[in-house]
Design an enzyme around this catalytic site. Structure first.
Site, PDB file in Angstrom:
ATOM      1  N   GLN A  46      -4.385  -1.590   9.747  1.00 40.44           N
ATOM      2  CA  GLN A  46      -4.406  -2.922   9.117  1.00 40.44           C
ATOM      3  C   GLN A  46      -5.049  -3.952  10.044  1.00 40.44           C
ATOM      4  OE1 GLN A  46      -3.592  -3.496   5.957  1.00 40.44           O
ATOM      5  NE2 GLN A  46      -3.958  -5.688   6.065  1.00 40.44           N
ATOM      6  N   ASP A  61     -10.807   3.147   4.423  1.00 38.65           N
ATOM      7  CA  ASP A  61     -11.196   1.732   4.337  1.00 38.65           C
ATOM      8  C   ASP A  61     -12.716   1.581   4.236  1.00 38.65           C
ATOM      9  OD1 ASP A  61      -9.316  -0.380   4.317  1.00 38.65           O
ATOM     10  OD2 ASP A  61      -8.738   0.032   6.397  1.00 38.65           O
ATOM     11  N   LYS A 110       0.841  -1.211   0.000  1.00 43.74           N
ATOM     12  CA  LYS A 110       0.000   0.000   0.000  1.00 43.74           C
ATOM     13  C   LYS A 110       0.868   1.249   0.000  1.00 43.74           C
ATOM     14  CE  LYS A 110      -3.770  -2.494   2.229  1.00 43.74           C
ATOM     15  NZ  LYS A 110      -4.529  -2.875   3.417  1.00 43.74           N
TER      16      LYS A 110
HETATM   17  N1  GUN Z   1      -7.041  -6.759   6.200  1.00 47.76           N
HETATM   18  C1  GUN Z   1      -7.442  -7.449   5.102  1.00 47.76           C
HETATM   19  N2  GUN Z   1      -8.026  -6.623   4.205  1.00 47.76           N
HETATM   20  C2  GUN Z   1      -7.990  -5.379   4.744  1.00 47.76           C
HETATM   21  C3  GUN Z   1      -8.442  -4.109   4.287  1.00 47.76           C
HETATM   22  O1  GUN Z   1      -9.021  -3.951   3.191  1.00 47.76           O
HETATM   23  N3  GUN Z   1      -8.217  -3.071   5.133  1.00 47.76           N
HETATM   24  C4  GUN Z   1      -7.604  -3.223   6.342  1.00 47.76           C
HETATM   25  N4  GUN Z   1      -7.453  -2.141   7.103  1.00 47.76           N
HETATM   26  N5  GUN Z   1      -7.199  -4.395   6.799  1.00 47.76           N
HETATM   27  C5  GUN Z   1      -7.381  -5.462   5.993  1.00 47.76           C
END
Ligand code: GUN
Length: 294
Positions: free
Chosen positions: A98, A121, A54
């Protein structure tokens, strides 16, 4: 029949180009650079590699990004303070914590603490509520990425039998919701299956579009699908290491047997994953634009 491969990595490239151009234009018109903070608690290797991807993508697109890594035993209060700090930081337009978090931290407390205007998110209840109502909001990245994959590959969802396997808050529930709405890439007849579903194969074999987000390696085989199905495989399961020491990944779908019957299928890796990251960048750009009414 041999399926068309829906290459998310290629589609993501096109969208990233569009985002990079908008980032440049925003800098020129309003002198702001979108800013994203990613917060990682603990050292789960999969989470670490997602967060690294990311931040790397942000950098390539001209988005400012900051990575905060906290130890696994970080108290919840400390994490909440970290979130508050970035809620108040004008250089940061998007905050991503995350998931999953270590067991001692209440995930809902943390997600609810993020300013909804910075919730790139789309996990804050304000944004979840707006999404369900079909209001303008940050859409969750993986579901949005799936809708874009289908739309940009020319697969019509209106009137289609869409079967989803997995009811997580991150993928299953929101993608089911988006696809039943009166919207582009919506208007589907949606069936949401989960671990208590009786006779899963009965449902998956009815699917025109099958979306699998269950977290179980190769759980869907060729016997579980009908001819001509379009398959979106959200699973990322580590099943070993390559000769070069990289993680060996497989999806929730047994690619080789399903591709023989499907009209189209996403690969793992290179399918949904790059789209998720791209939608995060799109949301971060949107968050920055909103601060200046652009
Ligand atoms: N863990 C797995 N997918 C995601 C996501 O799209 N966002 C976040 N913050 N954590 C994740």
């Amino acid at each position: 029949m041999s399926a068309k491969i829906i290459r998310g990595s290629e589609i993501a490239k096109t969208i990233r180009q569009e985002i990079a151009e908008e980032v440049t234009a925003l800098k020129e018109s309003h002198n702001i650079i979108p800013g994203l903070v990613t917060i990682l608690v603990g050292d789960d290797p999969a989470s670490r590699s997602y967060v690294a991807a990311k931040n790397k993508t942000a950098g390539v697109l001209g988005i400012y990004s900051k990575q905060v890594s906290l130890p696994a035993d970080t108290p919840e209060e400390t994490l909440l303070q970290t979130v508050a700090q970035y809620n108040n930081d004008p250089q940061i337009h998007g905050i991503l914590v995350q998931l999953p978090l270590p067991k001692h931290i209440n995930e809902a407390n943390v997600l609810f603490a993020i300013d909804p205007e910075k919730d790139v998110d789309g996990f804050h209840p304000v944004n979840v509520g707006k999404m369900v109502l079909g209001e303008q909001c940050f859409l969750p990245c993986t579901p949005h990425g799936i809708l874009e994959l289908l739309a940009r590959s020319g697969y019509e969802t209106s009137g289609a039998e869409v079967v989803i396997v997995g009811r997580s808050n991150i993928v299953g529930k929101p993608v089911a919701n988006l696809m039943l709405q009166k919207r582009d890439s919506g208007n589907a007849t949606v069936t949401l299956c989960h671990t208590r579903t009786k006779d899963l194969g009965f449902h998956t074999r009815r699917a025109d579009i099958l979306i699998v987000a269950a977290g179980v390696a190769k759980m869907i085989s060729g016997d579980d699908v009908k001819d001509g199905v379009v398959v979106i495989d959200v699973g990322v399961n580590r099943v070993g290491e390559t000769a070069e020491g990289k993680a060996l990944l497989v999806g929730d779908v047994d690619f080789e047997s399903v591709r023989k019957k499907a009209a189209a299928i996403t690969p793992v890796p290179g399918g949904v994953g790059p789209m998720t990251i791209t939608m995060l960048m799109k949301n971060t750009l949107q968050a920055a634009k909103q601060t200046v009414g652009a």
